[in-house]
Design a protein around this motif. Structure first.
Motif, PDB file in Angstrom:
ATOM      1  N   THR A   1     -11.133  12.009  -5.098  1.00  0.00           N
ATOM      2  CA  THR A   1     -10.991  11.749  -6.531  1.00  0.00           C
ATOM      3  C   THR A   1     -10.504  10.330  -6.754  1.00  0.00           C
ATOM      4  OG1 THR A   1     -10.515  14.062  -7.057  1.00  0.00           O
ATOM      5  CG2 THR A   1      -9.788  12.417  -8.656  1.00  0.00           C
ATOM      6  N   ILE A   2     -11.195   9.607  -7.627  1.00  0.00           N
ATOM      7  CA  ILE A   2     -10.748   8.306  -8.112  1.00  0.00           C
ATOM      8  C   ILE A   2     -10.224   8.527  -9.526  1.00  0.00           C
ATOM      9  CG2 ILE A   2     -11.358   5.898  -8.550  1.00  0.00           C
ATOM     10  CD1 ILE A   2     -11.764   6.719  -5.663  1.00  0.00           C
ATOM     11  N   PHE A   3      -8.975   8.178  -9.773  1.00  0.00           N
ATOM     12  CA  PHE A   3      -8.348   8.428 -11.066  1.00  0.00           C
ATOM     13  C   PHE A   3      -8.645   7.274 -12.017  1.00  0.00           C
ATOM     14  CE2 PHE A   3      -6.076  10.848  -7.936  1.00  0.00           C
ATOM     15  CZ  PHE A   3      -5.933  12.088  -8.550  1.00  0.00           C
ATOM     16  N   GLU A   4      -9.356   7.605 -13.083  1.00  0.00           N
ATOM     17  CA  GLU A   4      -9.822   6.581 -14.011  1.00  0.00           C
ATOM     18  C   GLU A   4      -8.788   6.216 -15.082  1.00  0.00           C
ATOM     19  OE1 GLU A   4     -12.489   4.998 -13.474  1.00  0.00           O
ATOM     20  OE2 GLU A   4     -13.448   6.282 -11.978  1.00  0.00           O
ATOM     21  N   HIS A   5      -7.807   7.077 -15.308  1.00  0.00           N
ATOM     22  CA  HIS A   5      -6.854   6.831 -16.394  1.00  0.00           C
ATOM     23  C   HIS A   5      -5.397   6.857 -15.942  1.00  0.00           C
ATOM     24  CE1 HIS A   5     -10.238   7.206 -19.130  1.00  0.00           C
ATOM     25  NE2 HIS A   5     -10.544   8.364 -18.576  1.00  0.00           N
ATOM     26  N   ASN A   6      -5.098   7.544 -14.842  1.00  0.00           N
ATOM     27  CA  ASN A   6      -3.718   7.646 -14.373  1.00  0.00           C
ATOM     28  C   ASN A   6      -3.306   6.427 -13.578  1.00  0.00           C
ATOM     29  OD1 ASN A   6      -4.863  10.718 -14.247  1.00  0.00           O
ATOM     30  ND2 ASN A   6      -2.732  10.670 -14.909  1.00  0.00           N
ATOM     31  N   LYS A   7      -2.039   6.062 -13.710  1.00  0.00           N
ATOM     32  CA  LYS A   7      -1.449   5.034 -12.859  1.00  0.00           C
ATOM     33  C   LYS A   7      -0.961   5.671 -11.565  1.00  0.00           C
ATOM     34  CE  LYS A   7       0.106   2.353 -16.873  1.00  0.00           C
ATOM     35  NZ  LYS A   7       1.276   1.812 -17.610  1.00  0.00           N
ATOM     36  N   LEU A   8      -0.852   4.871 -10.528  1.00  0.00           N
ATOM     37  CA  LEU A   8      -0.472   5.383  -9.214  1.00  0.00           C
ATOM     38  C   LEU A   8       0.867   6.109  -9.270  1.00  0.00           C
ATOM     39  CD1 LEU A   8      -1.481   5.416  -6.252  1.00  0.00           C
ATOM     40  CD2 LEU A   8      -0.015   3.426  -5.864  1.00  0.00           C
TER      41      LEU A   8
ATOM     42  N   PRO B   1      -3.720  18.461  -0.496  1.00  0.00           N
ATOM     43  CA  PRO B   1      -3.900  17.019  -0.321  1.00  0.00           C
ATOM     44  C   PRO B   1      -3.950  16.648   1.160  1.00  0.00           C
ATOM     45  CG  PRO B   1      -2.254  17.472  -2.005  1.00  0.00           C
ATOM     46  CD  PRO B   1      -2.556  18.782  -1.342  1.00  0.00           C
ATOM     47  N   ILE B   2      -4.818  15.699   1.493  1.00  0.00           N
ATOM     48  CA  ILE B   2      -5.004  15.240   2.870  1.00  0.00           C
ATOM     49  C   ILE B   2      -4.288  13.906   3.047  1.00  0.00           C
ATOM     50  CG2 ILE B   2      -6.660  14.681   4.669  1.00  0.00           C
ATOM     51  CD1 ILE B   2      -6.789  17.582   3.654  1.00  0.00           C
ATOM     52  N   ALA B   3      -3.335  13.879   3.962  1.00  0.00           N
ATOM     53  CA  ALA B   3      -2.579  12.656   4.229  1.00  0.00           C
ATOM     54  C   ALA B   3      -3.220  11.882   5.379  1.00  0.00           C
ATOM     55  CB  ALA B   3      -1.133  13.000   4.573  1.00  0.00           C
ATOM     56  N   ASP B   4      -2.975  10.567   5.401  1.00  0.00           N
ATOM     57  CA  ASP B   4      -3.478   9.738   6.496  1.00  0.00           C
ATOM     58  C   ASP B   4      -2.523   9.822   7.690  1.00  0.00           C
ATOM     59  OD1 ASP B   4      -1.297   8.120   5.913  1.00  0.00           O
ATOM     60  OD2 ASP B   4      -2.477   6.489   5.074  1.00  0.00           O
ATOM     61  N   LYS B   5      -2.766   9.010   8.703  1.00  0.00           N
ATOM     62  CA  LYS B   5      -1.966   9.052   9.931  1.00  0.00           C
ATOM     63  C   LYS B   5      -0.517   8.640   9.695  1.00  0.00           C
ATOM     64  CE  LYS B   5      -6.065   8.049  12.718  1.00  0.00           C
ATOM     65  NZ  LYS B   5      -6.746   7.063  13.614  1.00  0.00           N
ATOM     66  N   ASN B   6      -0.259   7.997   8.553  1.00  0.00           N
ATOM     67  CA  ASN B   6       1.105   7.588   8.207  1.00  0.00           C
ATOM     68  C   ASN B   6       1.787   8.577   7.260  1.00  0.00           C
ATOM     69  OD1 ASN B   6       0.959   5.044   9.663  1.00  0.00           O
ATOM     70  ND2 ASN B   6      -0.410   4.336   8.029  1.00  0.00           N
ATOM     71  N   GLY B   7       1.124   9.685   6.974  1.00  0.00           N
ATOM     72  CA  GLY B   7       1.705  10.690   6.108  1.00  0.00           C
ATOM     73  C   GLY B   7       1.509  10.436   4.630  1.00  0.00           C
ATOM     74  N   LEU B   8       0.648   9.487   4.267  1.00  0.00           N
ATOM     75  CA  LEU B   8       0.425   9.125   2.869  1.00  0.00           C
ATOM     76  C   LEU B   8      -0.881   9.748   2.370  1.00  0.00           C
ATOM     77  CD1 LEU B   8       1.391   5.334   2.962  1.00  0.00           C
ATOM     78  CD2 LEU B   8       2.816   7.262   2.229  1.00  0.00           C
ATOM     79  N   ALA B   9      -0.810  10.421   1.227  1.00  0.00           N
ATOM     80  CA  ALA B   9      -2.017  11.013   0.642  1.00  0.00           C
ATOM     81  C   ALA B   9      -2.596  10.136  -0.463  1.00  0.00           C
ATOM     82  CB  ALA B   9      -1.707  12.400   0.097  1.00  0.00           C
ATOM     83  N   LEU B  10      -1.742   9.466  -1.211  1.00  0.00           N
ATOM     84  CA  LEU B  10      -2.201   8.607  -2.314  1.00  0.00           C
ATOM     85  C   LEU B  10      -2.500   7.202  -1.821  1.00  0.00           C
ATOM     86  CD1 LEU B  10       0.121   9.613  -5.274  1.00  0.00           C
ATOM     87  CD2 LEU B  10      -2.380   9.710  -5.262  1.00  0.00           C
ATOM     88  N   HIS B  11      -3.637   6.675  -2.242  1.00  0.00           N
ATOM     89  CA  HIS B  11      -4.059   5.331  -1.850  1.00  0.00           C
ATOM     90  C   HIS B  11      -4.702   4.642  -3.056  1.00  0.00           C
ATOM     91  CE1 HIS B  11      -3.539   5.805   2.581  1.00  0.00           C
ATOM     92  NE2 HIS B  11      -3.627   7.080   2.241  1.00  0.00           N
ATOM     93  N   VAL B  12      -5.135   3.412  -2.847  1.00  0.00           N
ATOM     94  CA  VAL B  12      -5.870   2.667  -3.860  1.00  0.00           C
ATOM     95  C   VAL B  12      -7.259   2.371  -3.314  1.00  0.00           C
ATOM     96  CG1 VAL B  12      -6.020   0.541  -5.202  1.00  0.00           C
ATOM     97  CG2 VAL B  12      -3.796   1.656  -4.877  1.00  0.00           C
ATOM     98  N   LEU B  13      -8.277   2.661  -4.088  1.00  0.00           N
ATOM     99  CA  LEU B  13      -9.663   2.419  -3.710  1.00  0.00           C
ATOM    100  C   LEU B  13     -10.366   1.761  -4.889  1.00  0.00           C
ATOM    101  CD1 LEU B  13     -11.918   2.784  -1.629  1.00  0.00           C
ATOM    102  CD2 LEU B  13     -12.241   5.119  -2.471  1.00  0.00           C
ATOM    103  N   LYS B  14     -10.948   0.596  -4.656  1.00  0.00           N
ATOM    104  CA  LYS B  14     -11.582  -0.183  -5.716  1.00  0.00           C
ATOM    105  C   LYS B  14     -10.622  -0.434  -6.885  1.00  0.00           C
ATOM    106  CE  LYS B  14     -16.517  -0.157  -5.188  1.00  0.00           C
ATOM    107  NZ  LYS B  14     -17.826   0.004  -5.856  1.00  0.00           N
TER     108      LYS B  14
END
Length: 309
Positions: free
Chosen positions: A51-58, A81-94
């Protein structure tokens, strides 16, 4: 769910390099819904939803990540939610917040059976109970401030009859006192396209991004206004009775909820009439967008008003 932000396979492969999910082999845009951008991310072993959030802030999004994690741990059928190798699920894409979650089995149903309505109701009650132990709070994105701002924008687009209906309903809603109703975590958007069934078995609830702290019975009203209606907006009494009975086996309504029920049905109808009018008159640009007919919820509101007269 829609596609407003276009991604390609290589962009997502780069973004996923810190996730231990294996090699991505396909990326498919999801065209249902109207708020965020969604893609299926498909590997050789699993399928996920990005999911890319179009209206929510991080900074607004940890609530939803933690809520889904909490509900899944408490047996509520929902994405994890799926976390990365560092345990983070939220990221920034585009340049926008992004989250990947597990993909539940099943598909949505356009014509639910009475038994399916009952399953949804039982799981919604379980969600409301599980939410009582969730410590975080989030405001309703579709609160009175949103309502007032939306009314200002859509009123000029309406016919005289529609303006009269809207003004009368706003006056009715402004007189309501719902402060004594039980509050807690609500899904906020539990329509048929946000519930998956694997055959006749409930697969789970999706799209938690309108979840917040609000009246629990209001959440039930939102659901029955979609799950238990006929095409003309009138209730299917068999489905409505099955839904309310199954819900209250798990979490019975209080006396205040029963007294406020008809008003909550009207509140729920008004909320979605307004949001669909806004999306219809002020459509967002997207690759695969899907706007829904606002007249459907106008008819539902009219029927709910008639029920009280």
């Amino acid at each position: 769910m829609s596609v407003f932000t276009t991604l390609n396979l290589e962009e997502v492969r780069v973004w996923l390099r810190d996730f231990a999910i294996g090699e991505i082999i396909d990326l498919r845009g999801i065209a249902a819904g109207i708020t965020n951008t969604n893609y299926f991310v498909i590997t050789a072993q699993q399928k996920y939803v990005l999911t890319i959030f179009e209206h929510n802030k991080l900074e607004e999004l940890p609530y939803f990540v933690d809520l889904m994690t909490h509900l899944a741990k408490h047996g509520v059928p929902c994405p994890t939610p799926i976390a990365d190798k560092n345990g983070l699920a939220l990221h920034v894409l585009k340049g926008k917040p992004a989250l990947m979650v597990s993909c539940l089995k099943g598909a949505d149903t356009e014509k639910p059976s009475v038994a399916q309505c009952a399953q949804v109701a039982s799981s919604l009650a379980q969600l409301h109970i599980a939410g009582q132990s969730f410590a975080k709070k989030s405001h309703n994105q579709r609160d009175q401030d949103w309502r007032d701002a939306t009314v200002d924008q859509v009123m000029i687009k309406l016919s005289t009859d529609e303006q009269t209906l809207l003004k009368a309903e706003l006056a009715f809603q402004d007189k309501l006192d719902l402060s004594k109703l039980p509050h807690g975590v609500v899904h906020g958007d539990l329509f048929r396209d946000n519930v998956l069934f694997d055959g006749e078995k409930l697969g789970g609830f999706i799209d938690f991004y309108y979840a917040c702290d609000d009246s629990l019975a209001y959440d039930v009203a939102i659901a029955v206004n979609d799950w238990c209606v006929q095409d003309d907006g009138r209730f299917d009494d068999e489905k409505l009775n099955a839904f309310l009975s199954a819900y209250q086996v798990v979490r019975p309504f209080t006396a205040n909820e029963n007294a406020s029920w008809q008003a909550l049905l009207r509140s729920a109808a008004l909320r979605f009439w307004l949001s669909r009018m806004f999306d219809f008159y002020y459509p967002a640009e997207g690759e695969l967008t899907h706007a829904k007919d606002p007249n459907h919820f106008k008819r539902i509101l009219q029927h709910r008003i008639a029920q009280e007269n």
